[in-house]
Design an enzyme around this catalytic site. Structure first.
Site, PDB file in Angstrom:
ATOM      1  N   MET A  28      39.427 -31.513 -48.832  1.00 32.77           N
ATOM      2  CA  MET A  28      38.202 -32.072 -49.389  1.00 32.77           C
ATOM      3  C   MET A  28      37.626 -33.065 -48.391  1.00 32.77           C
ATOM      4  O   MET A  28      38.330 -33.983 -47.936  1.00 32.77           O
ATOM      5  CB  MET A  28      38.480 -32.745 -50.738  1.00 32.77           C
ATOM      6  N   ALA A  29      36.356 -32.874 -48.053  1.00 34.95           N
ATOM      7  CA  ALA A  29      35.703 -33.709 -47.048  1.00 34.95           C
ATOM      8  C   ALA A  29      35.732 -35.175 -47.460  1.00 34.95           C
ATOM      9  O   ALA A  29      35.382 -35.523 -48.589  1.00 34.95           O
ATOM     10  CB  ALA A  29      34.261 -33.257 -46.834  1.00 34.95           C
ATOM     11  N   CYS A 112      32.959 -22.502 -49.255  1.00 32.73           N
ATOM     12  CA  CYS A 112      32.094 -23.661 -49.426  1.00 32.73           C
ATOM     13  C   CYS A 112      30.718 -23.258 -49.961  1.00 32.73           C
ATOM     14  O   CYS A 112      30.069 -22.364 -49.405  1.00 32.73           O
ATOM     15  CB  CYS A 112      31.940 -24.402 -48.102  1.00 32.73           C
ATOM     16  N   GLY A 216      40.902 -23.512 -59.249  1.00 28.81           N
ATOM     17  CA  GLY A 216      39.827 -23.732 -60.213  1.00 28.81           C
ATOM     18  C   GLY A 216      40.321 -24.215 -61.554  1.00 28.81           C
ATOM     19  O   GLY A 216      41.121 -23.536 -62.210  1.00 28.81           O
ATOM     20  N   ARG A 240      39.868 -31.081 -57.084  1.00 23.53           N
ATOM     21  CA  ARG A 240      39.321 -32.228 -57.813  1.00 23.53           C
ATOM     22  C   ARG A 240      40.295 -32.842 -58.814  1.00 23.53           C
ATOM     23  O   ARG A 240      40.203 -34.026 -59.139  1.00 23.53           O
ATOM     24  CB  ARG A 240      38.041 -31.807 -58.530  1.00 23.53           C
TER      25      ARG A 240
END
Length: 383
Positions: A28-29, A112, A216, A240
């Site tokens: 994750m950036a 992405c 996901g 996330r």
């Protein structure tokens, strides 16, 4: 007769890389730098992937790209995700990672959904060009195989419901010698909205012989177990769900080992994790920059807790570790973890894309072999 749910895997095997728990931290950036990877690794076993870097940036010696390729001294398995649209750049970058950085696992991003990536034909829209995808994978596998380094890919279901690509991507990956494929059960159009389609992951498992990793809507360890049982995947990719919750990897390790999950942390235990995170960032970047970098994580750590607005605001301006210690001491350390946050989405969500930005005429040709779009050296995001 109802078929039994598949047994939970106890490890993840990617070529010659063996991971004690079949869990991968998604790149994750701005998040999965060496400090955060160390923090998560301290909680439980898994494969922890560096932030996504661009192939062109690495090949051309871009300073920002090189600064991202910093590894913690305890990272015994260095793992990096590459982004690229040109087979030549991707192959050269993969070789640099193996030869000069000692990377043991390379992943390629084809998932992405961010417009600055898809407008160049990269990320989640690239697998529509089946021939181009094959060229890139063949180039990358040729580079990594010289060092016996496994190459994996991460993708989405497709551009939208009318342009699904995941089954073809799985076939091409297998034919190209890719070690495994991770599938995020959303389309580019969905971005991070809605609900991930685990049925698509199950379909891909049946479609290919290489390991499939599911991605996901894994918010709790129980979600990972349900995904494996639903799909038969070889492991899971967590993004996330671990924001502000690095202990999720502790719970995941316990779940896959068949052990009871540790009790949810109190606010005091969360505060201790926040302090450790900030300390690692300061060790990596220096105190001033490390504290500034830590600020973005505060709302995730405190999500659902009763910490007042003024204290949250002050924490969002933290500039030294001493200052952080003073503010953490003002929290109610006995406050229990908010049950309302269990199973709740974290991080970015948003709405479906009203328009998917792609190169002009991108959907006119589903092969694309020989059509090499130009990537920017500083693009960075995640899938």
């Amino acid at each position: 007769m109802v078929s039994a749910a598949p047994a939970l895997p106890t490890e993840l095997v990617l070529g010659n890389v063996r991971v004690d728990t079949p869990v991968v931290l998604a790149p994750m950036a701005g998040i999965t730098n060496a400090a955060y990877r160390r923090l998560c690794a301290e909680q439980g076993a898994g494969l922890y992937v560096c932030e996504m870097i661009t192939s062109r940036g690495l090949v051309e010696g871009d300073e920002h790209t090189k600064q991202m390729l910093v590894f913690d001294e305890l990272e015994t398995v260095r793992s990096v995700q590459l982004y690229g649209t040109d087979p030549k750049y991707v192959g050269e970058a993969a070789e640099i990672l193996c030869n000069e950085y000692g990377v043991a696992h390379v992943d390629l991003n084809f998932g992405c959904p961010v417009p600055k990536v898809t407008r160049k034909g990269g990320g989640g829209v690239l697998p529509y060009k089946r021939g181009l995808l094959a060229e890139i994978l063949e180039s990358a596998v040729a580079a990594t195989s010289k060092y016996d380094v496994p190459l994996t890919i991460k993708t989405r279901m497709g551009i939208d419901d009318d342009n699904l690509t995941y089954l073809d991507a799985g076939r091409i990956a297998q034919e190209s010698g890719v070690a495994a494929i991770a599938l995020h059960g959303r389309t580019v159009e969905q971005a991070y909205s809605g609900v991930a389609n685990w049925d698509a992951i199950a379909e891909l498992v049946q479609h290919v012989d290489i390991p499939v990793l599911g991605n996901g809507d894994i918010w709790e360890a129980a979600d990972a177990v349900r995904m494996i049982q639903h799909t038969g995947a070889a492991g899971v990719v967590v993004g996330r769900g671990c924001l502000g919750r690095p202990w999720l990897f502790r719970d995941l390790a316990a779940a896959f080992a068949g052990e009871p999950t540790t009790a949810l942390p109190t606010l005091g235990e969360v505060a201790g994790m926040m302090r450790r995170h900030a300390e690692l960032l300061c060790d990596l970047m220096g105190e001033e920059k490390g504290c500034k970098e830590f600020r973005k994580h505060i709302s995730w750590y405190l999500k659902g807790f009763g910490a007042g607005g003024s204290l949250r605001h002050s924490l969002g301006l933290v500039d030294t570790l001493e200052h952080l210690d003073e503010m953490l001491a003002d929290l109610d350390w006995n406050e229990p973890f908010p049950a309302s946050e269990l199973g709740a989405p974290r991080g970015r969500q948003g709405a479906p894309r009203k328009r998917i930005v792609m190169p002009e005429g991108w959907l006119d040709d589903a092969d694309g072999r020989g059509i090499h779009t130009v990537e920017d050296a500083d693009e960075a995001s995640g899938g």
